[in-house]
Write a protein that holds these residues in place. Structure first.
Motif, PDB file in Angstrom:
ATOM      1  N   THR A  80      21.854 -16.318  35.865  1.00 56.71           N
ATOM      2  CA  THR A  80      21.377 -16.112  34.508  1.00 56.71           C
ATOM      3  C   THR A  80      20.071 -16.867  34.273  1.00 56.71           C
ATOM      4  N   LYS A  82      16.190 -16.615  31.474  1.00 58.38           N
ATOM      5  CA  LYS A  82      15.463 -15.750  30.540  1.00 58.38           C
ATOM      6  C   LYS A  82      14.593 -14.837  31.399  1.00 58.38           C
ATOM      7  N   SER A  83      14.797 -13.535  31.235  1.00 62.80           N
ATOM      8  CA  SER A  83      14.206 -12.586  32.173  1.00 62.80           C
ATOM      9  C   SER A  83      12.699 -12.452  31.986  1.00 62.80           C
ATOM     10  N   GLN A  85      11.176  -9.915  33.032  1.00 71.79           N
ATOM     11  CA  GLN A  85      10.949  -8.481  32.937  1.00 71.79           C
ATOM     12  C   GLN A  85      11.108  -7.998  31.495  1.00 71.79           C
ATOM     13  N   THR A  86      12.095  -8.585  30.789  1.00 68.82           N
ATOM     14  CA  THR A  86      12.414  -8.123  29.445  1.00 68.82           C
ATOM     15  C   THR A  86      12.132  -9.183  28.384  1.00 68.82           C
ATOM     16  N   GLY A  90      18.498 -12.557  30.755  1.00 71.72           N
ATOM     17  CA  GLY A  90      18.425 -11.975  32.093  1.00 71.72           C
ATOM     18  C   GLY A  90      19.641 -12.397  32.883  1.00 71.72           C
ATOM     19  N   ASP A  91      20.269 -11.435  33.539  1.00 69.02           N
ATOM     20  CA  ASP A  91      21.566 -11.727  34.124  1.00 69.02           C
ATOM     21  C   ASP A  91      21.816 -10.767  35.270  1.00 69.02           C
ATOM     22  N   THR A  92      22.329 -11.300  36.364  1.00 75.45           N
ATOM     23  CA  THR A  92      22.654 -10.431  37.478  1.00 75.45           C
ATOM     24  C   THR A  92      23.834 -11.037  38.218  1.00 75.45           C
ATOM     25  N   THR A 187      16.748  -7.654  36.553  1.00 78.09           N
ATOM     26  CA  THR A 187      16.149  -8.532  35.527  1.00 78.09           C
ATOM     27  C   THR A 187      15.233  -9.633  36.075  1.00 78.09           C
ATOM     28  N   THR A 189      15.420 -12.239  38.399  1.00 84.07           N
ATOM     29  CA  THR A 189      15.769 -13.639  38.630  1.00 84.07           C
ATOM     30  C   THR A 189      14.975 -14.230  39.800  1.00 84.07           C
ATOM     31  N   ARG A 441      21.050  -6.727  28.513  1.00 84.95           N
ATOM     32  CA  ARG A 441      19.885  -7.098  29.338  1.00 84.95           C
ATOM     33  C   ARG A 441      18.959  -5.932  29.614  1.00 84.95           C
TER      34      ARG A 441
END
Lengths: 630, 163
Positions: A80, A82-83, A85-86, A90-92, A187, A189, A441
């Motif tokens: 996790t 803060k992404s 990309q977005t 952000g989470d994967t 996202t 990471t 996300r």
């Protein structure tokens, strides 16, 4: 507290080069598990003023109380941040053997912050953790760097999670990779890890993960393992699964086009069978997993490749080329460079679409003609994106920024939700549309309620039959209607959130409708493992607390109802053969209303004080209120 | 001559490398999940996985038993398994070096030698293996297979597995 959990959180300050430990207990019982505690740390420590690439951003690795235990498919690690990309949550989630090894070394979570002044890697060997020089592996691809680290630490059992050149170059589609075929994909990471100058985290552990009631736990696991699971058959026979998806009209081709290209009909299954016959070595798995969704292929001109699930589709259907050796090579390339399969193939398909439409020419792409099905163009673009070379630079910030840079109306063809590229699926079925719109996300295949529409295969009856047997709670929500979809989406979101928190793989949860680990089983597993009494209702509350905290985090970053939408093309175009009609905007809005109401959020998608206080999150309500007043 | 009641055999092609056997072995023997304390260990090379476990050598005396200075290793009369007496074992590691199959390791927590004891005839790894890669079968049946399967291990390490 030491049953189930390893018991400690490792905090690494890369600026100062210091490493501290704190008890996992600090966050329990308020938050549970990998995704739960990750979310809490992110809310507490990363405010809206923090730029994703700033040293203040956190990169958090979290395992759950079931990771590394005998619970089926207990391999998962949640990552996790803060992404980049977005700009939001952000989470994967990553499989393999890294998470269990972390547990065996004595840690549940790693919180990384700051920024090292030179490339380093973190080496965790049971109790001891140290930062080591990584200048000699900076720039190396993921496979090569893993090998060097394993040799350096002279232990083949060391598990390594690392970034490739894409992450080092802060390309927002960068992944955190582990073994061949395992990575935390979406996202961006990996770009955060790169921005912190952290090349890898190598882990070796030989400690215990204690179980409160070993005999009960063992028998429970045996029961779950031996429960017949239709999904195992389907995922292993990936051909049938893809055929099903193809026939159901669920795929999107090229740049999110519902129309299949001719070879899809004539060649796909035949060539896949031929490829498997020729090159398949064996099935392979993550830690303690009965599914074995991955398979190893040895292809003379390429080497070893591991393919699973989405790897079978993206480069083929997106770039419109049915050639499995090409697909294997493209997959291997993104894994070596540490790029996300979905984003990268979406970016390349976007370019091919623009080329076809005459919006760009080869002058925009360094002389490469971006024609559908040109494999050389695909290989070249993967490398350019990862290295930020030439025209690859435009994708460094993701598809939205790329479209802005190209201009000339390209924005219209950049399909994303909240800045994250769409997976290769159409979003016309109402459940998919709602799931994709509200996902925390940005548009992600794995977090919207996939299953029911997945199974539609021309037959909602089939889905109903499964639901009757496995998920009777939501049987009335199945079908093409819009009513009840909010409940269906929330049901699957809870399931997925719990699986990610406990550390087990979603494929065995009910996310795919018929996994053996339903929420009752999860409650029993976590209770017997940890010795804490956690029932199904408590689990449900845990998942709601996590979901609402994530929503509050996103609200704090500026996301409201306006951001909860999907590309307008799905309101304009029906799917292939009109299997799913175009979406009705009014009814779509109605689904959003229902969903917010069910979640206890207001009509603007902001969690209400009442709901936050019910969940024990008064401090979040206070924080949101204070910010809205300023 | 000691006879094994049944023999634990491996179908190497079936092993997916999931390590369920390692986890369940530690859980039933020491009550925790810890592959490092397991009597069966997966060795992985280039994505090929091979579980290594004690073959319970049927020589008049096994190498580990021969070398143990404390006579801590004895036969279970029912299964024929070689059993380590933890109260006698000092963790000197002589048996670890003596085993030609690398099937003995040192438990990092208790600091004693650990190896497969066939779970008194109801091997947990066999019960839990989701791939059916492990079998616990009659000696006559096993002997037909064993040579081929040991060959299987050798060829697997050279990646010459038949398709």
């Amino acid at each position: 507290m030491t049953n189930g959990w390893a018991g400690k959180i490792l905090r690494v300050n890369l600026t100062k080069g210091t490493i501290k430990k704190e008890p996992t207990e600090k966050y329990f019982p308020e938050f549970l598990g990998g995704k739960g505690i990750n979310t809490k740390v992110l809310w507490d420590e990363v405010g809206p003023e923090v730029d994703p690439f700033s040293p203040e951003n956190r990169l958090i690795f979290g395992t759950g109380p079931l990771t590394g235990t005998l619970a089926p498919a207990s391999s998962r690690t949640n990552i996790t941040t803060k992404s980049p990309q977005t700009g939001i949550f952000g989470d994967t989630n990553m499989g393999g053997h890294w998470g269990p090894e972390l547990k065996f070394s004595g840690y549940d979570h790693i919180v990384i912050y700051g920024q090292s002044d030179r490339p380093v890697y973190l080496w965790i060997n049971n109790e001891t953790a140290e930062l080591r020089d990584a200048r000699h592996i900076w720039g190396k691809d993921t496979q090569e760097a893993t090998k060097i680290i394993n040799d350096e630490l002279s232990d083949p059992k060391v598990q390594v999670a690392l970034i490739g050149p894409a992450g080092e170059n802060k390309v927002v589609a960068a992944t955190i990779n582990h073994r061949l075929g395992d990575n935390g994909g979406r996202t961006g990471t990996g770009a955060i890890m790169g921005s912190k100058n952290l090349k890898a985290i190598a882990v070796r552990g030989t400690g215990d993960v204690n179980i409160a009631k070993p005999t009960e736990f063992t028998e429970l696991c045996y029961k779950l393992l031996s429960t017949p699971n239709p999904y195992i058959e389907i995922i292993r026979g990936i051909m049938e699964a893809n055929d099903l998806l193809y026939k159901s009209g669920g795929f999107a081709y090229g740049n999110i086009d519902p129309m299949p290209f001719p070879e899809m009909e004539t060649d796909y299954i035949r060539l896949m069978e031929e490829f498997c016959r020729k090159y398949k070595m064996k099935d392979t798995t993550c830690f303690n997993c009965p599914i074995a969704c991955k398979a190893l292929f040895t292809i003379p001109e390429i080497g070893d490749v591991i393919l699973k699930c989405e790897d079978w589709m993206n480069f083929l259907v997106r770039c419109k080329k049915i050639d499995f050796v090409y697909n294997a090579k493209a997959n291997l390339l993104v894994q070596k460079y540490g790029l996300d399969l979905f984003s990268t193939s979406a970016n390349i398909a976007f370019l091919m679409d623009l080329f076809e439409k005459g919006i760009i020419t080869e002058e925009d792409t360094d002389g490469i003609r971006m024609e559908w099905g040109d494999v050389k163009a695909v290989y070249a673009m993967i490398e350019k994106i990862a290295r930020r070379e030439g025209c690859g630079e435009i994708f460094a910030g993701g598809i939205t920024k790329a479209a802005q840079k190209i201009g000339r109306g390209a924005e219209k063809y950049a399909y994303h939700v909240k800045g994250l590229e769409l997976p290769n699926y159409i979003l016309n079925p109402p459940a998919w549309a709602l799931g994709a719109a509200v996902t925390e996300r940005g548009c992600l295949f794995r977090s919207f309620a996939a299953s029911l529409a997945f199974m539609t295969t021309a037959t909602y009856e089939k889905a109903s039959a499964y639901a009757k047997q496995y998920t009777p709670d939501i049987i009335d929500t199945i079908g093409p209607k819009y009513e009840g979809k909010a409940r269906q989406v929330a049901f699957f979101e809870r399931d997925v959130c719990l699986a990610d928190s406990l550390g087990i793989c979603r494929w065995l949860s009910q996310w795919q409708l018929y996994g053996p680990i339903d929420q009752d089983a999860m409650a029993k597993l976590v209770s017997t493992a940890t010795g804490k009494n956690i029932d199904k209702n408590m689990l449900s509350e845990y998942s709601d607390r996590i979901a609402t905290t994530i929503r509050a985090f996103n609200v704090r970053e500026g996301i409201t109802r306006k951001g909860d939408t999907i590309p307008e093309k799905f309101f304009r175009e029906p799917s292939f053969k009109n299997m799913y009609p175009k979406l009705d905007p009014k009814k779509f809005d109605g689904m959003l209303d229902d969903y917010y109401q069910l979640r206890g959020w207001d009509q603007n998608g902001v969690p209400t004080r009442k709901r936050l206080e019910e969940l024990g999150l008064k401090y979040i309500a206070d924080d949101l209120e204070k910010r809205s007043q300023n | 001559m000691i006879k094994l009641a049944k023999i634990l055999v491996l179908n190497p092609k079936e092993c997916s490398g999931c390590r369920t056997c390692e986890v369940v072995c530690s859980l039933v023997h020491v009550g925790t999940c810890n592959p490092a304390r397991s009597g069966i260990n997966i060795w992985e090379k280039d994505s090929i996985d091979v579980p290594i476990f004690c073959l319970q050598c049927e020589e008049p005396r096994a190498y580990c038993q021969d070398i143990c200075p404390l006579n801590a290793i004895s036969r279970n009369q029912d299964t024929g398994a070689l059993i380590i007496d933890k109260s006698k074992c000092t963790g000197c590691s002589l048996c670890v070096g003596a085993c030609p199959y690398k099937a003995i390791s040192i438990d990092p927590v208790q600091k004693v030698a650990v190896k497969c004891d066939l779970c008194k005839g109801d091997a947990a790894c066999v019960r839990f293996c989701p791939e059916g890669a492990l079998e616990y079968i009659e000696p006559d049946e096993a002997r037909k297979k064993t040579t081929r399967q040991i060959m299987g291990i050798v060829s697997l390490s050279n990646k010459e597995v038949s398709r």
